[in-house]
Write an enzyme that holds these catalytic residues in place. Structure first.
Site, mmCIF file in Angstrom:
data_model
loop_
_atom_site.group_PDB
_atom_site.id
_atom_site.type_symbol
_atom_site.label_atom_id
_atom_site.label_comp_id
_atom_site.label_asym_id
_atom_site.label_seq_id
_atom_site.Cartn_x
_atom_site.Cartn_y
_atom_site.Cartn_z
ATOM 1 N N GLU A 167 0.900 -1.167 0.000
ATOM 2 C CA GLU A 167 0.000 0.000 0.000
ATOM 3 C C GLU A 167 0.933 1.209 0.000
ATOM 4 O OE1 GLU A 167 -1.199 3.002 0.561
ATOM 5 O OE2 GLU A 167 -2.140 2.757 2.533
ATOM 6 N N GLU A 176 5.040 11.424 -2.019
ATOM 7 C CA GLU A 176 5.897 10.605 -1.134
ATOM 8 C C GLU A 176 6.758 9.634 -1.943
ATOM 9 O OE1 GLU A 176 3.921 8.690 2.186
ATOM 10 O OE2 GLU A 176 2.752 10.477 2.611
HETATM 11 C C1 SAM Z 1 1.112 3.767 3.589
HETATM 12 S S1 SAM Z 1 1.878 2.860 4.862
HETATM 13 C C2 SAM Z 1 1.076 1.294 4.754
HETATM 14 C C3 SAM Z 1 1.201 0.455 6.006
HETATM 15 C C4 SAM Z 1 0.488 -0.890 5.967
HETATM 16 N N1 SAM Z 1 0.884 -1.672 4.822
HETATM 17 C C5 SAM Z 1 -1.006 -0.716 5.946
HETATM 18 O O1 SAM Z 1 -1.612 -1.022 4.939
HETATM 19 O O2 SAM Z 1 -1.563 -0.273 6.953
HETATM 20 C C6 SAM Z 1 3.447 2.605 4.158
HETATM 21 C C7 SAM Z 1 4.465 1.950 5.070
HETATM 22 O O3 SAM Z 1 5.594 1.615 4.291
HETATM 23 C C8 SAM Z 1 6.786 1.898 5.010
HETATM 24 N N2 SAM Z 1 7.817 2.117 3.972
HETATM 25 C C9 SAM Z 1 7.856 3.120 3.064
HETATM 26 N N3 SAM Z 1 8.917 2.989 2.249
HETATM 27 C C10 SAM Z 1 9.555 1.860 2.638
HETATM 28 C C11 SAM Z 1 10.722 1.199 2.179
HETATM 29 N N4 SAM Z 1 11.436 1.680 1.165
HETATM 30 N N5 SAM Z 1 11.099 0.066 2.812
HETATM 31 C C12 SAM Z 1 10.386 -0.418 3.867
HETATM 32 N N6 SAM Z 1 9.278 0.184 4.357
HETATM 33 C C13 SAM Z 1 8.865 1.303 3.743
HETATM 34 C C14 SAM Z 1 6.434 3.109 5.861
HETATM 35 O O4 SAM Z 1 7.274 3.215 6.986
HETATM 36 C C15 SAM Z 1 4.978 2.811 6.216
HETATM 37 O O5 SAM Z 1 4.876 2.090 7.420
#
Ligand code: SAM
Length: 389
Positions: A167, A176
């Site tokens: 997501e 972002e």
């Molecule tokens: C929009 S949130 C979605 C969280 C979860 N999947 C949900 O559906 O509730 C995006 C998540 O991805 C993590 N994230 C973003 N870029 C990332 C990366 N390059 N590697 C690992 N985690 C990442 C962020 O820290 C955040 O917790």
């Protein structure tokens, strides 16, 4: 950027192999990559701010306070992912999956609870991963869900995966730019013929009326407290220099049928494509009113793995239940009356900030063509909206 032989340039970004974005004495611009050779990093270089602002970004996802609660409480969003897992449960049996940016691990937990994958790698860069491990244990999913704390770009897996789910969507779809991490993970970790969820995405636009927002920001200044504030009239346009996030458009304020202006195929999209995305539109006005600007939102599709199965769609537009993304309003500086039968044609460009990699500028250019009985006219408009840098 002008520079001379022997100058020491700081390269901020390499948007293409030919042209880099660099800085010399506080001035920033493009340089031809073939004219420079690499030098070592100095103390000064390493103190430069991170163009991805990762510390701030992952800190915001490391706490429960705002973002995770907001995302989990968004039922349209969360139920869409749940529905994808339910409707593909037979095909997911024994598959290896990656949940990129798992946050609290909700999607991984759905996979373990509702299907029988052999393994789900739940990858999370923020400190939320510590809680996620606890949630996985508490829900007895440890055998299936393996939480890996780290950036998806840097983690190592024992092998490739059959399904990459994430997501990653932001305001106006791309803000972002987490999508870049998803594309890099796809190229490294997705098996040939593997499945991407979401599989495609589209940014949708509609010309709109925004009377109450316009009044709220502009009419207040007409004669506050009996004083003449007209010298501020130009400054008032300031309100409309940035897009308005978290805007919920009333469907009756759509002046035309919305149209998809940018479409992404998550199997073929390349990181370099994200630098500049172009779309075109032609709207036919189907109700007379005042054109104040455009409203944008997105939808994503999850293709089915089941033979003949239908795709699941998550639509964040005004005709669906509101999501936490809501919609984004781009106000023009000057309202224009429009009439049924008029048309608005033009283009949109999403230009990624070459330095601040999570930001972009949305540029809109439009022509309002009217061919009423009395006179035909054409009014053009153009405006760029930074989001946020
Ligand atoms: C929009 S949130 C979605 C969280 C979860 N999947 C949900 O559906 O509730 C995006 C998540 O991805 C993590 N994230 C973003 N870029 C990332 C990366 N390059 N590697 C690992 N985690 C990442 C962020 O820290 C955040 O917790």
């Amino acid at each position: 950027l002008a520079f001379a032989n022997g100058d020491r340039l700081l390269v901020h970004a390499k948007p293409s192999s030919d042209w880099w974005w660099a800085e010399l004495s506080g001035v920033i611009g493009y340089i031809p990559a073939s004219h420079v050779c690499p030098g070592g990093a100095t103390e000064e270089d390493t103190s430069m701010p991170d163009p991805w602002q990762d510390e701030e970004y992952f800190d915001s996802y490391g706490t429960l306070q705002k973002l995770h609660l907001e995302m989990l409480a968004d039922r349209s969003r969360t139920e869409a992912y749940r529905q994808v897992i339910i409707s593909n449960s037979a095909s997911l049996k024994d598959k290896v999956m990656m949940d990129l940016g798992c946050g609290t691990g909700i999607i991984s937990l759905f996979c373990a609870q509702l299907a029988q994958p052999s393994m789900v790698y739940a990858v999370e860069a923020s400190s939320m991963a510590e809680y996620t491990k606890k949630l996985v244990k508490q829900n007895n999913c440890e055998e299936v869900v393996s939480v890996l704390q780290g950036r998806a770009e840097e983690i190592e897996l024992p092998g490739q995966v059959d399904v990459l789910v994430s997501e990653w969507m932001g305001n106006c779809l791309l803000f972002e730019f987490m999508v870049e991490s998803v594309l890099l993970a796809r190229d490294r970790w997705l098996k040939e013929g593997g499945v991407m969820w979401p599989s495609s995405a589209a940014l949708t636009l509609v010309p709109c009326q925004a009377d109450s927002y316009f009044s709220e920001k502009m009419h207040f200044w007409e004669r506050p407290y009996g004083l003449d504030f007209t010298p501020l009239s130009l400054a008032q346009q300031e309100f409309f220099t940035k897009p308005k996030f978290s805007y919920l458009i009333d469907p009756t304020d759509c002046l035309s049928t919305p149209c998809d202006v940018i479409q992404l195929d998550m199997y073929t999209l390349q990181v370099k494509d994200l630098e500049e995305m172009h779309g075109h539109f032609q709207f036919w006005i189907d109700r007379s009113g005042t054109f104040h600007g455009f409203t944008a939102w997105f939808n994503v599709d999850f293709k089915s793995m089941e033979p003949g199965g239908t795709a699941v769609q998550l639509d964040t537009g005004p005709h669906s239940r509101p999501t936490h993304w809501k919609q984004t309003l781009f106000m023009s500086d000057r309202p224009v009356s429009v009439h049924e039968g008029d048309s608005i044609s033009g283009s949109i460009v999403l230009h990624r900030n070459p330095v601040w990699r999570r930001h972009m500028t949305v540029s809109l250019h439009w022509n309002i063509n009217s061919s009423s009985k009395d006179a035909s006219s054409c009014q053009a408009g153009t405006k760029s909206f930074p989001m946020w840098r």
